[in-house]
Design a protein around this motif. Structure first.
Motif, PDB file in Angstrom:
ATOM      1  N   GLY A 207      64.726  21.043  73.581  1.00  0.00           N
ATOM      2  CA  GLY A 207      65.428  21.594  72.424  1.00  0.00           C
ATOM      3  C   GLY A 207      64.539  21.822  71.234  1.00  0.00           C
ATOM      4  N   ASN A 208      63.313  22.331  71.481  1.00  0.00           N
ATOM      5  CA  ASN A 208      62.325  22.628  70.434  1.00  0.00           C
ATOM      6  C   ASN A 208      61.808  21.383  69.723  1.00  0.00           C
ATOM      7  OD1 ASN A 208      62.470  25.460  70.878  1.00  0.00           O
ATOM      8  ND2 ASN A 208      64.328  25.552  69.643  1.00  0.00           N
ATOM      9  N   ALA A 209      61.933  20.230  70.364  1.00  0.00           N
ATOM     10  CA  ALA A 209      61.331  18.997  69.857  1.00  0.00           C
ATOM     11  C   ALA A 209      60.044  18.729  70.646  1.00  0.00           C
ATOM     12  CB  ALA A 209      62.291  17.827  70.004  1.00  0.00           C
ATOM     13  N   ILE A 210      59.146  17.934  70.069  1.00  0.00           N
ATOM     14  CA  ILE A 210      57.861  17.688  70.723  1.00  0.00           C
ATOM     15  C   ILE A 210      57.823  16.377  71.498  1.00  0.00           C
ATOM     16  CG2 ILE A 210      56.604  19.042  69.004  1.00  0.00           C
ATOM     17  CD1 ILE A 210      55.599  16.338  67.837  1.00  0.00           C
ATOM     18  N   GLY A 211      58.950  15.651  71.559  1.00  0.00           N
ATOM     19  CA  GLY A 211      58.946  14.333  72.188  1.00  0.00           C
ATOM     20  C   GLY A 211      58.528  14.360  73.646  1.00  0.00           C
ATOM     21  N   LEU A 212      59.149  15.227  74.460  1.00  0.00           N
ATOM     22  CA  LEU A 212      58.835  15.298  75.878  1.00  0.00           C
ATOM     23  C   LEU A 212      57.393  15.727  76.093  1.00  0.00           C
ATOM     24  CD1 LEU A 212      59.981  15.014  78.747  1.00  0.00           C
ATOM     25  CD2 LEU A 212      60.699  17.415  78.606  1.00  0.00           C
ATOM     26  N   ALA A 213      56.944  16.731  75.329  1.00  0.00           N
ATOM     27  CA  ALA A 213      55.563  17.196  75.443  1.00  0.00           C
ATOM     28  C   ALA A 213      54.582  16.104  75.025  1.00  0.00           C
ATOM     29  CB  ALA A 213      55.364  18.440  74.576  1.00  0.00           C
ATOM     30  N   TRP A 214      54.914  15.377  73.976  1.00  0.00           N
ATOM     31  CA  TRP A 214      54.055  14.264  73.533  1.00  0.00           C
ATOM     32  C   TRP A 214      53.913  13.226  74.640  1.00  0.00           C
ATOM     33  CZ3 TRP A 214      56.124   9.973  69.811  1.00  0.00           C
ATOM     34  CH2 TRP A 214      55.112   9.027  69.577  1.00  0.00           C
ATOM     35  N   GLY A 215      55.031  12.855  75.271  1.00  0.00           N
ATOM     36  CA  GLY A 215      54.975  11.868  76.337  1.00  0.00           C
ATOM     37  C   GLY A 215      54.143  12.341  77.514  1.00  0.00           C
ATOM     38  N   LEU A 216      54.342  13.598  77.940  1.00  0.00           N
ATOM     39  CA  LEU A 216      53.558  14.158  79.035  1.00  0.00           C
ATOM     40  C   LEU A 216      52.071  14.134  78.703  1.00  0.00           C
ATOM     41  CD1 LEU A 216      55.580  17.298  80.214  1.00  0.00           C
ATOM     42  CD2 LEU A 216      54.823  15.405  81.664  1.00  0.00           C
ATOM     43  N   HIS A 217      51.735  14.630  77.534  1.00  0.00           N
ATOM     44  CA  HIS A 217      50.343  14.694  77.088  1.00  0.00           C
ATOM     45  C   HIS A 217      49.723  13.299  77.070  1.00  0.00           C
ATOM     46  CE1 HIS A 217      47.549  17.207  74.289  1.00  0.00           C
ATOM     47  NE2 HIS A 217      46.851  16.334  74.988  1.00  0.00           N
ATOM     48  N   THR A 218      50.463  12.346  76.537  1.00  0.00           N
ATOM     49  CA  THR A 218      49.981  10.963  76.485  1.00  0.00           C
ATOM     50  C   THR A 218      49.751  10.405  77.882  1.00  0.00           C
ATOM     51  OG1 THR A 218      51.112  10.544  74.385  1.00  0.00           O
ATOM     52  CG2 THR A 218      50.525   8.621  75.711  1.00  0.00           C
ATOM     53  N   GLY A 219      50.696  10.627  78.780  1.00  0.00           N
ATOM     54  CA  GLY A 219      50.568  10.121  80.136  1.00  0.00           C
ATOM     55  C   GLY A 219      49.355  10.687  80.850  1.00  0.00           C
ATOM     56  N   TRP A 220      49.121  11.977  80.679  1.00  0.00           N
ATOM     57  CA  TRP A 220      47.967  12.604  81.330  1.00  0.00           C
ATOM     58  C   TRP A 220      46.657  12.050  80.776  1.00  0.00           C
ATOM     59  CZ3 TRP A 220      50.386  18.104  80.532  1.00  0.00           C
ATOM     60  CH2 TRP A 220      51.342  18.333  81.526  1.00  0.00           C
ATOM     61  N   VAL A 221      46.554  11.998  79.443  1.00  0.00           N
ATOM     62  CA  VAL A 221      45.319  11.514  78.837  1.00  0.00           C
ATOM     63  C   VAL A 221      45.093  10.039  79.166  1.00  0.00           C
ATOM     64  CG1 VAL A 221      44.140  11.073  76.637  1.00  0.00           C
ATOM     65  CG2 VAL A 221      45.377  13.217  76.969  1.00  0.00           C
ATOM     66  N   TRP A 222      46.139   9.250  79.093  1.00  0.00           N
ATOM     67  CA  TRP A 222      46.024   7.803  79.381  1.00  0.00           C
ATOM     68  C   TRP A 222      45.593   7.576  80.830  1.00  0.00           C
ATOM     69  CZ3 TRP A 222      50.635   3.867  79.795  1.00  0.00           C
ATOM     70  CH2 TRP A 222      50.123   2.561  79.734  1.00  0.00           C
TER      71      TRP A 222
END
Length: 278
Positions: A207-222
Motif C-alpha cells: 500500500g505504498n509503504a516501505i515496511g515490506l521492502a525494508w524487511g526484504l532488503h534487511t533480510g537479504w543484506v543480513w
C-alpha cells in the motif's frame, strides 16, 4: 515555518541529492583520505562502513528539510507509523527464507564440485556478531528504502506511472553502487536493477509503504553479510560463476537472479490471493 515552496517534484530530487552530497563531502573527504579510499575504487568494509554511516545518517535530516519545505508528508515517503513493523517483520522472514534457499542450493553445488570442502563454521557465529550484522543491515535497508522507494519513487510518480518510476529509481539505485566498488559492480548492475524493481513491487503490495521492502532488503543484506563473515579468509574454490555469481557476488549469477524473480512471483501470488484476483 516556510512550506509548500513552488518547485516541481522532479526538482526536489536534484535538491535532495545536491544537499546530501554537499553536507557529506566536508566530513567524507578527510575521512576518505585517512582510510586511503577514492570514489569508484573497490572499498573494503573498514573503508565503506564509516563513510556510509555518515552519508546515511544525513539522509533523514535532508529529507526532513525537504518535507518541511514542500507539501510532502512522511506518509508520502512510505513512513506509515505502526504498519511498518509487522510489514518489515514479514519482509525480513521472506528475505531470510530466500537467502537460506539460495545458499542451500549453492552449498549442494559446491559439495558436488568439491566434496572435501568443509562446511561453514556456523557454530562459531556468536549472538553479538549476529545482532551487529542485523543492526547494520536494518540501518542500510531502512535508509535505502526511504530514499529510493520512498522519496525518489514518490517524486518520479508525479510524472510517471509506478513501473516507469520504479525502473528509473532502480537505475539510479544500481548506478550509485559504482561509487563504492567501481568496475567490480558492473556485473551486478542488472541484478541490482531487478532488486530495485522487486522492492518497488513490495512497496505497491504494502500500500505504498516501505515496511515490506525494508524487511526484504534487511533480510537479504543480513543473510549475505552473515555468510561472508563465516567465509572469512578461507581460500576461494572454483565455482561456476554464471550460477553462483561473478567474483562471488550473488546478484551477478543465475541463482541470485532466480531468487529475485521468485520473490517477485511470490509477492504477486500473495497479492492475488489477498484480493481474490485470478
Amino acid at each position: 515555518m516556510i512550506r509548500d515552496i513552488s518547485l516541481d517534484p522532479i526538482g526536489w530530487i536534484g535538491v535532495f541529492f545536491a544537499a546530501w552530497v554537499i553536507l557529506w563531502l566536508p566530513m567524507a573527504i578527510p575521512l576518505a583520505q585517512r582510510l586511503h579510499w577514492r570514489p569508484f575504487q573497490p572499498a573494503t568494509a573498514a573503508q565503506k562502513l564509516p563513510l556510509l554511516a555518515i552519508l546515511y545518517g544525513l539522509a533523514p535530516l535532508v529529507l526532513w528539510s525537504i518535507q518541511h519545505l514542500s507539501a510532502d508528508d512522511w506518509a508520502d515517503y512510505g513512513l506509515v507509523g505502526y504498519r511498518l513493523i509487522p510489514s518489515a517483520g514479514a519482509g525480513l522472514a521472506m528475505g531470510l527464507a530466500g537467502i537460506a534457499i539460495l545458499y542451500g542450493v549453492q552449498g549442494v553445488v559446491l559439495q558436488r564440485l568439491h566434496p572435501d570442502q568443509p562446511p561453514l563454521p556456523w557454530q562459531q557465529l556468536s549472538l553479538p556478531v549476529l545482532l551487529g550484522l542485523l543492526a547494520v543491515a536494518a540501518s542500510v535497508g531502512f535508509i535505502e528504502e526511504l530514499v529510493f522507494r520512498g522519496f525518489l519513487l514518490h517524486a518520479l510518480r508525479s510524472h510517471l506511472d509506478l513501473w516507469a518510476a520504479g525502473a528509473i529509481a532502480s537505475v539510479i539505485f544500481a548506478s550509485l553502487h559504482l561509487v563504492w566498488d567501481g568496475r567490480g559492480t558492473v556485473p551486478q548492475l542488472p541484478g541490482l536493477w531487478l532488486m530495485g524493481m522487486v522492492l518497488t513491487l513490495a512497496c505497491w503490495v504494502d500500500g505504498n509503504a516501505i515496511g515490506l521492502a525494508w524487511g526484504l532488503h534487511t533480510g537479504w543484506v543480513w543473510g549475505v553479510a552473515t555468510v561472508d563473515t563465516l567465509q572469512g579468509d578461507r581460500p576461494p574454490v572454483t565455482t561456476p560463476a554464471w550460477l553462483v555469481g561473478i567474483h562471488g557476488q550473488p546478484l551477478a549469477g543465475a541463482l541470485g537472479l532466480l531468487l529475485l524473480l521468485g520473490t517477485g512471483g511470490g509477492l504477486t501470488i500473495l497479492t492475488q490471493m489477498a484480493t481474490g484476483s485470478p
